[in-house]
Each structure stands twice: as C-alpha cells, then as structure tokens.
Design a protein around this motif. Sequence first.
Motif, PDB file in Angstrom:
ATOM      1  N   MET A 121       9.710   7.270   9.734  1.00 47.67           N
ATOM      2  CA  MET A 121       9.740   7.693   8.333  1.00 47.67           C
ATOM      3  C   MET A 121      10.211   9.135   8.184  1.00 47.67           C
ATOM      4  O   MET A 121      10.026   9.737   7.125  1.00 47.67           O
TER       5      MET A 121
ATOM      6  N   THR B 211      10.370  12.271   5.731  1.00 50.42           N
ATOM      7  CA  THR B 211       9.241  12.289   4.800  1.00 50.42           C
ATOM      8  C   THR B 211       7.915  12.437   5.521  1.00 50.42           C
ATOM      9  O   THR B 211       7.079  13.267   5.152  1.00 50.42           O
TER      10      THR B 211
ATOM     11  N   ASP C 266      10.145   2.209  -4.053  1.00 48.44           N
ATOM     12  CA  ASP C 266      10.036   3.598  -3.626  1.00 48.44           C
ATOM     13  C   ASP C 266       8.617   3.982  -3.203  1.00 48.44           C
ATOM     14  O   ASP C 266       8.419   5.068  -2.662  1.00 48.44           O
ATOM     15  N   ASP C 267       7.623   3.129  -3.418  1.00 42.56           N
ATOM     16  CA  ASP C 267       6.276   3.424  -2.912  1.00 42.56           C
ATOM     17  C   ASP C 267       6.300   3.477  -1.384  1.00 42.56           C
ATOM     18  O   ASP C 267       7.001   2.684  -0.733  1.00 42.56           O
ATOM     19  N   ILE C 268       5.522   4.379  -0.811  1.00 39.46           N
ATOM     20  CA  ILE C 268       5.279   4.377   0.630  1.00 39.46           C
ATOM     21  C   ILE C 268       3.968   3.639   0.858  1.00 39.46           C
ATOM     22  O   ILE C 268       2.945   3.953   0.229  1.00 39.46           O
TER      23      ILE C 268
ATOM     24  N   LYS D 138       5.985   2.174   5.810  1.00 40.64           N
ATOM     25  CA  LYS D 138       7.372   2.025   5.377  1.00 40.64           C
ATOM     26  C   LYS D 138       7.473   2.288   3.879  1.00 40.64           C
ATOM     27  O   LYS D 138       6.481   2.425   3.174  1.00 40.64           O
ATOM     28  N   ARG D 139       8.715   2.305   3.401  1.00 36.88           N
ATOM     29  CA  ARG D 139       8.981   2.492   1.981  1.00 36.88           C
ATOM     30  C   ARG D 139       9.420   1.152   1.356  1.00 36.88           C
ATOM     31  O   ARG D 139      10.229   0.424   1.933  1.00 36.88           O
TER      32      ARG D 139
ATOM     33  N   HIS E 283      14.481  10.202  -2.820  1.00 34.80           N
ATOM     34  CA  HIS E 283      13.779  10.616  -1.602  1.00 34.80           C
ATOM     35  C   HIS E 283      14.842  10.928  -0.549  1.00 34.80           C
ATOM     36  O   HIS E 283      16.015  10.603  -0.724  1.00 34.80           O
TER      37      HIS E 283
ATOM     38  N   ASP F 163      12.544   5.605   6.262  1.00 34.85           N
ATOM     39  CA  ASP F 163      13.478   6.637   5.796  1.00 34.85           C
ATOM     40  C   ASP F 163      14.414   7.085   6.919  1.00 34.85           C
ATOM     41  O   ASP F 163      15.507   7.583   6.648  1.00 34.85           O
TER      42      ASP F 163
ATOM     43  N   ARG G 103      -1.396   2.383  -0.553  1.00 34.13           N
ATOM     44  CA  ARG G 103      -0.295   3.304  -0.854  1.00 34.13           C
ATOM     45  C   ARG G 103      -0.567   4.677  -0.246  1.00 34.13           C
ATOM     46  O   ARG G 103      -1.712   5.145  -0.227  1.00 34.13           O
TER      47      ARG G 103
ATOM     48  N   ASP H  37       5.203  11.936  -2.469  1.00 36.40           N
ATOM     49  CA  ASP H  37       5.917  11.234  -3.538  1.00 36.40           C
ATOM     50  C   ASP H  37       6.527  12.183  -4.541  1.00 36.40           C
ATOM     51  O   ASP H  37       6.925  11.781  -5.638  1.00 36.40           O
TER      52      ASP H  37
END
Length: 228
Positions: free
Chosen positions: A39, A42, A76-78, A92-93, A146, A176, A198, A224
């Motif tokens: 990731m 990020t 787009d949530d992680i 993951k995203r 992001h 990412d 989340r 975020d």
Amino acid sequence: MHTIIRLWREYKGLVALGVLMIIFRSAIADWNVVPSGSMLPTIRPGDHIIVDKMAYELRIPLTHIGVARLSDPKRDDIVTIDSSAAHELLVKRVIGIPGDRVAMRNNVLCINGKRADYQPLGSDLLPGDARAHAEYLTEQFDGVAHRVRLSPDAPSPRSSFGPVVMPTGEYLMLGDNRDDSADSRYFGFFPRTEIMGRVRRVAFSLDPTHFDLPRPNRFGKRLDSPPG
C-alpha cells in the motif's frame, strides 16, 4: 478447589478486562501492524493502523456473522480483508463496487467507461526508492484522489485486465503500490463478508529498516486526506 476459587477472586477483574478487550478488538475497533509495502506510499511497512470494525457491519464478536448492516464500502475506502483466498489479513483500497465495470490498461484505470486522471508527483520520494526507481502519481476519480506508486523497471505482469463487471456483494481491491501488490488481480473479487473494517488513520509507526525506531511524523496520520 479452594485454590481455584481464591485465584478467581484475586484475578477475576483482570480476566474480565481481557475478555472485554477481546470483544472490543473483535467487534468495535482493532489495530494491525502492516508488514509489507503493497500500500505504499499511503501505508508504510511498520505502520500500526487503526481499524474501525463497525464502519460497515455490526458483528457477533469473534465471528464473521453480521447482525446489522451499518453502511456499504465505498470506492476509495481503505479496508482490511480476512481473505479466504489469500489465507491472511490484507489491507487494500476499494476500486470496484457492485455493478461497476472496471478495466485497467498499463496501470491506467477505467471505471464505468470513465478514465481516471493521473498527475505525476516525481520519483524516488521515499527512502530506498533510489534503487527501485519508483515513480509516483496522483490517481483521481470522481473528485477523490490518492497517491499510487509504480515501478517502471519491474512492472507487474498484471498491469492490464478486464473489463470486468462486479457481481452483487463483491468488491475489486487494489494496492496503491500497483506493481507490487497481491490483490484482486491475483485473488479475484472479495466478498463483502470478508471485509472486516475501514482504515483511516495510523496509530503509530516503527521503522523496520532502522531497528524499529519510532517515526513520529507518522503518529496519528490521516490516511483518507487528499494528497498534498
């Protein structure tokens, strides 16, 4: 028997606290250490991330059994995923949600016929990047942005796929660090029941490349917030 009773009376408060902590971490909030760089940029190896277990579902503690749906994962949530396909907990995203039509061509995403926008940020932005010749871009779709990391010298063999249409109750996840992430390109779609929570913030961070020294600039970092 008397010894057991005496020990129970002496330590019942500690036992109760332990049980409450287990329930809290299982159903309300948890923290996980991130060992890999899938990731980046990020989330970095050594980050201890806070997982909101009640972001999407209220579950019976220590199970995947949901008793109340609170919201749905959004693009787009992680998230953390207790993946049966990967046999491990993943971070993951969310890229594709149910009903989406998703394709990728040479690390360029296209969702529902609309191409994501990319803006270059530069190269070798993180420690250790000089050897990897990493490149960074801002990936933006529907006004949400992001950062992503690419490795031009070692591109992923799965930098292109689709188009695929997301089934009901399943999600497409990517890391990412696009050229170095085992995600939906390897494990397929992830069912909603495996999404555990989340991730929005780093609790604290230790640098595994420097004897686990603290990285104070990562403590409490929002994940975020828009790239800046």
